[in-house]
Write a protein that holds these residues in place. Structure first.
Motif, PDB file in Angstrom:
ATOM      1  N   PRO A 110      47.645  23.869  42.024  1.00  0.00           N
ATOM      2  CA  PRO A 110      48.836  23.907  41.888  1.00  0.00           C
ATOM      3  C   PRO A 110      49.175  23.850  40.076  1.00  0.00           C
ATOM      4  O   PRO A 110      47.910  23.031  39.430  1.00  0.00           O
ATOM      5  CB  PRO A 110      49.302  22.596  42.589  1.00  0.00           C
ATOM      6  N   LEU A 111      49.998  24.868  39.189  1.00  0.00           N
ATOM      7  CA  LEU A 111      50.190  24.776  38.166  1.00  0.00           C
ATOM      8  C   LEU A 111      50.303  24.086  38.007  1.00  0.00           C
ATOM      9  O   LEU A 111      50.276  23.104  36.384  1.00  0.00           O
ATOM     10  CB  LEU A 111      51.210  26.012  37.969  1.00  0.00           C
TER      11      LEU A 111
ATOM     12  N   ASP B 188      55.976  29.371  34.990  1.00  0.00           N
ATOM     13  CA  ASP B 188      55.400  29.532  36.022  1.00  0.00           C
ATOM     14  C   ASP B 188      54.744  31.241  37.285  1.00  0.00           C
ATOM     15  O   ASP B 188      55.674  32.127  37.267  1.00  0.00           O
ATOM     16  CB  ASP B 188      56.299  28.600  37.547  1.00  0.00           C
ATOM     17  N   GLY B 189      53.997  31.437  36.732  1.00  0.00           N
ATOM     18  CA  GLY B 189      54.007  33.141  37.399  1.00  0.00           C
ATOM     19  C   GLY B 189      53.740  33.299  39.372  1.00  0.00           C
ATOM     20  O   GLY B 189      53.627  33.979  39.731  1.00  0.00           O
ATOM     21  N   GLY B 190      53.723  31.507  39.995  1.00  0.00           N
ATOM     22  CA  GLY B 190      54.522  31.927  40.967  1.00  0.00           C
ATOM     23  C   GLY B 190      52.775  32.147  41.657  1.00  0.00           C
ATOM     24  O   GLY B 190      52.766  32.153  43.232  1.00  0.00           O
ATOM     25  N   LYS B 191      51.977  31.352  41.322  1.00  0.00           N
ATOM     26  CA  LYS B 191      50.611  31.544  41.782  1.00  0.00           C
ATOM     27  C   LYS B 191      48.897  29.967  41.081  1.00  0.00           C
ATOM     28  O   LYS B 191      49.777  29.134  40.709  1.00  0.00           O
ATOM     29  CB  LYS B 191      48.893  32.680  40.647  1.00  0.00           C
ATOM     30  N   PRO B 192      48.945  29.925  41.955  1.00  0.00           N
ATOM     31  CA  PRO B 192      47.256  28.846  42.085  1.00  0.00           C
ATOM     32  C   PRO B 192      46.980  28.899  40.702  1.00  0.00           C
ATOM     33  O   PRO B 192      46.496  30.252  40.644  1.00  0.00           O
ATOM     34  CB  PRO B 192      46.588  28.606  43.246  1.00  0.00           C
ATOM     35  N   VAL B 193      46.457  27.357  40.085  1.00  0.00           N
ATOM     36  CA  VAL B 193      45.265  28.196  38.960  1.00  0.00           C
ATOM     37  C   VAL B 193      44.490  28.421  39.868  1.00  0.00           C
ATOM     38  O   VAL B 193      43.660  27.497  39.708  1.00  0.00           O
ATOM     39  CB  VAL B 193      45.381  27.089  38.137  1.00  0.00           C
ATOM     40  N   ARG B 194      43.113  29.448  39.739  1.00  0.00           N
ATOM     41  CA  ARG B 194      41.550  29.774  39.832  1.00  0.00           C
ATOM     42  C   ARG B 194      41.047  30.174  38.498  1.00  0.00           C
ATOM     43  O   ARG B 194      39.852  29.666  38.200  1.00  0.00           O
ATOM     44  CB  ARG B 194      41.373  30.188  41.386  1.00  0.00           C
TER      45      ARG B 194
ATOM     46  N   HIS C 165      47.460  40.931  29.284  1.00  0.00           N
ATOM     47  CA  HIS C 165      47.483  42.356  29.764  1.00  0.00           C
ATOM     48  C   HIS C 165      46.237  41.933  30.246  1.00  0.00           C
ATOM     49  O   HIS C 165      45.060  42.770  31.477  1.00  0.00           O
ATOM     50  CB  HIS C 165      47.789  43.710  28.847  1.00  0.00           C
ATOM     51  N   GLU C 166      45.083  42.222  28.621  1.00  0.00           N
ATOM     52  CA  GLU C 166      43.558  41.513  29.136  1.00  0.00           C
ATOM     53  C   GLU C 166      43.506  40.605  29.732  1.00  0.00           C
ATOM     54  O   GLU C 166      42.097  41.027  30.615  1.00  0.00           O
ATOM     55  CB  GLU C 166      43.321  41.379  27.685  1.00  0.00           C
ATOM     56  N   ALA C 167      43.928  39.304  29.596  1.00  0.00           N
ATOM     57  CA  ALA C 167      43.700  38.971  30.803  1.00  0.00           C
ATOM     58  C   ALA C 167      44.134  39.229  32.207  1.00  0.00           C
ATOM     59  O   ALA C 167      43.157  38.890  33.031  1.00  0.00           O
ATOM     60  CB  ALA C 167      44.802  37.386  30.603  1.00  0.00           C
ATOM     61  N   LEU C 168      45.135  39.506  32.609  1.00  0.00           N
ATOM     62  CA  LEU C 168      45.648  40.153  34.012  1.00  0.00           C
ATOM     63  C   LEU C 168      44.066  41.016  34.569  1.00  0.00           C
ATOM     64  O   LEU C 168      43.512  40.921  35.435  1.00  0.00           O
ATOM     65  CB  LEU C 168      46.625  40.558  33.956  1.00  0.00           C
ATOM     66  N   GLU C 169      43.771  41.440  33.467  1.00  0.00           N
ATOM     67  CA  GLU C 169      42.620  43.175  33.908  1.00  0.00           C
ATOM     68  C   GLU C 169      41.856  42.137  34.070  1.00  0.00           C
ATOM     69  O   GLU C 169      40.686  43.060  35.221  1.00  0.00           O
ATOM     70  CB  GLU C 169      42.724  43.158  32.654  1.00  0.00           C
ATOM     71  N   ALA C 170      41.203  41.033  33.423  1.00  0.00           N
ATOM     72  CA  ALA C 170      40.001  40.435  33.888  1.00  0.00           C
ATOM     73  C   ALA C 170      40.003  39.405  35.215  1.00  0.00           C
ATOM     74  O   ALA C 170      38.976  38.350  35.663  1.00  0.00           O
ATOM     75  CB  ALA C 170      39.750  39.296  32.798  1.00  0.00           C
ATOM     76  N   GLY C 171      40.828  39.527  35.883  1.00  0.00           N
ATOM     77  CA  GLY C 171      41.382  38.256  36.930  1.00  0.00           C
ATOM     78  C   GLY C 171      42.188  37.038  36.917  1.00  0.00           C
ATOM     79  O   GLY C 171      41.562  36.726  37.720  1.00  0.00           O
ATOM     80  N   CYS C 172      42.351  36.689  35.593  1.00  0.00           N
ATOM     81  CA  CYS C 172      43.151  35.607  35.305  1.00  0.00           C
ATOM     82  C   CYS C 172      44.732  35.710  35.973  1.00  0.00           C
ATOM     83  O   CYS C 172      45.349  36.901  35.964  1.00  0.00           O
ATOM     84  CB  CYS C 172      42.725  35.296  33.791  1.00  0.00           C
ATOM     85  N   ASP C 173      45.011  34.660  36.541  1.00  0.00           N
ATOM     86  CA  ASP C 173      46.438  34.072  37.199  1.00  0.00           C
ATOM     87  C   ASP C 173      46.793  32.762  36.125  1.00  0.00           C
ATOM     88  O   ASP C 173      47.888  32.535  35.986  1.00  0.00           O
ATOM     89  CB  ASP C 173      45.727  33.441  38.627  1.00  0.00           C
ATOM     90  N   THR C 174      45.792  32.891  35.469  1.00  0.00           N
ATOM     91  CA  THR C 174      46.736  32.148  34.472  1.00  0.00           C
ATOM     92  C   THR C 174      45.906  32.058  32.866  1.00  0.00           C
ATOM     93  O   THR C 174      45.238  32.409  32.672  1.00  0.00           O
ATOM     94  CB  THR C 174      46.599  30.241  34.556  1.00  0.00           C
ATOM     95  N   PHE C 175      47.271  32.151  31.531  1.00  0.00           N
ATOM     96  CA  PHE C 175      46.517  32.110  30.356  1.00  0.00           C
ATOM     97  C   PHE C 175      46.898  30.500  29.556  1.00  0.00           C
ATOM     98  O   PHE C 175      48.296  31.106  29.059  1.00  0.00           O
ATOM     99  CB  PHE C 175      46.846  33.410  29.672  1.00  0.00           C
ATOM    100  N   VAL C 176      45.788  30.300  28.320  1.00  0.00           N
ATOM    101  CA  VAL C 176      46.288  29.296  27.505  1.00  0.00           C
ATOM    102  C   VAL C 176      45.956  29.873  26.462  1.00  0.00           C
ATOM    103  O   VAL C 176      45.146  30.125  26.401  1.00  0.00           O
ATOM    104  CB  VAL C 176      45.239  27.726  27.723  1.00  0.00           C
ATOM    105  N   THR C 177      47.477  29.727  25.309  1.00  0.00           N
ATOM    106  CA  THR C 177      47.282  30.564  24.153  1.00  0.00           C
ATOM    107  C   THR C 177      48.540  29.451  23.685  1.00  0.00           C
ATOM    108  O   THR C 177      48.471  28.540  23.629  1.00  0.00           O
ATOM    109  CB  THR C 177      47.607  31.775  24.094  1.00  0.00           C
TER     110      THR C 177
END
Length: 263
Positions: A150-151, A171-177, A191-203
């Motif tokens: 869970p997030l 919270d984007g509504g997804k578990p972290v994987r 958007h780069e993170a999403l295109e790479a299939g990421c559900d979570t972005f730490v910055t």
């Protein structure tokens, strides 16, 4: 005899200047390449507290991630922080060296270290900008895997791993994987993170509208603070210099912390 030029050679091997952004300022920003070096102070920033520590400790050079001079300086006086630092460093014969966006992008640099500290596995460069002399891809963002959770659980991992006092997140509504990381101000890469299939972005340094964009896109977006997402790279710098020059003293700043506080 180790000189500032030798220090610069190690940094160039670690984070080649050709990997920096066009607008950036890296390398020797104060002092002489010929300066003999016996003591090196490493810190994230070349701010006044670091300058004071360098003088008190007797450092010959400070090596930082962020540059002492970022924008053109019209004058050097005691009326500005940068002016005071330059004056004090020059008076004490201390050089200032940095590796900034080149260290963000380099293999083993800021973002690889951030991914490692967060315990990510199978880390890759998202949208590589090229390959280095060893054939390794380089670029700004990294992506890696973690056990699905869970997030809320992952948020606690981030706080504990980075030692940050608080997080801002959506919270984007997804578990972290699958997690993307970009130390410092990298939220434009969501958007780069999403295109790479990421559900979570730490910055860090996430703007209000960027949180809403992430919310609408279904991306867990975590702002862990500029200092805390980049400070782990000081260990990388210190280790590289200590390994290259076993006869000199290398120390990570003991006084420099984030100036932002949480009530």
């Amino acid at each position: 005899m180790t000189t500032v030029a030798d220090i610069l050679d190690v940094l160039e091997a670690l984070a080649p200047t050709g990997m920096k952004m066009d607008w950036d300022n890296v390398g020797l920003l104060c002092g002489s390449r010929k300066k003999e070096v016996e003591q090196v102070l490493v810190a994230l920033d070349p701010f006044e507290d670091v300058c004071d520590e360098a003088v008190e400790w007797g450092a010959d050079v400070i090596v930082t991630h962020h540059p002492l001079i970022f924008r053109p300086v019209a004058n050097v006086t005691d009326e500005t922080s940068v002016g005071r630092i330059i004056e004090r460093l020059c008076s004490a014969g201390i050089c200032a060296v940095n590796a900034h966006t080149n260290l963000d992008c380099a293999p083993g640099g800021v973002n690889d270290e951030l991914a490692a500290v967060l315990g990510l596995r199978d880390v890759t460069v998202l949208q590589p900008s090229g390959t280095d002399a060893q054939g390794r891809p380089w670029g700004l963002l990294r992506g890696g895997e973690t056990d699905e959770q869970p997030l809320g659980e992952f948020l606690q991992t981030v706080k504990r791993a980075l030692g940050c006092p608080g997080l801002r997140y959506v919270d984007g509504g997804k578990p972290v994987r699958r997690v993307a990381v970009g130390g410092g101000s990298c939220a434009d890469g969501m958007h780069e993170a999403l295109e790479a299939g990421c559900d979570t972005f730490v910055t860090a340094d996430v703007r209000y509208n960027q949180f809403w964009d992430a919310h609408d896109l279904g991306l867990n977006l975590i702002d862990a603070g500029h200092f805390y997402t980049e400070n782990p790279v000081t260990r990388v710098l210190a280790d590289a210099l200590a390994k290259a020059f076993p006869d000199i003293s290398v120390k990570i700043s003991e006084t420099h912390t984030d100036c932002m506080k949480y009530a």
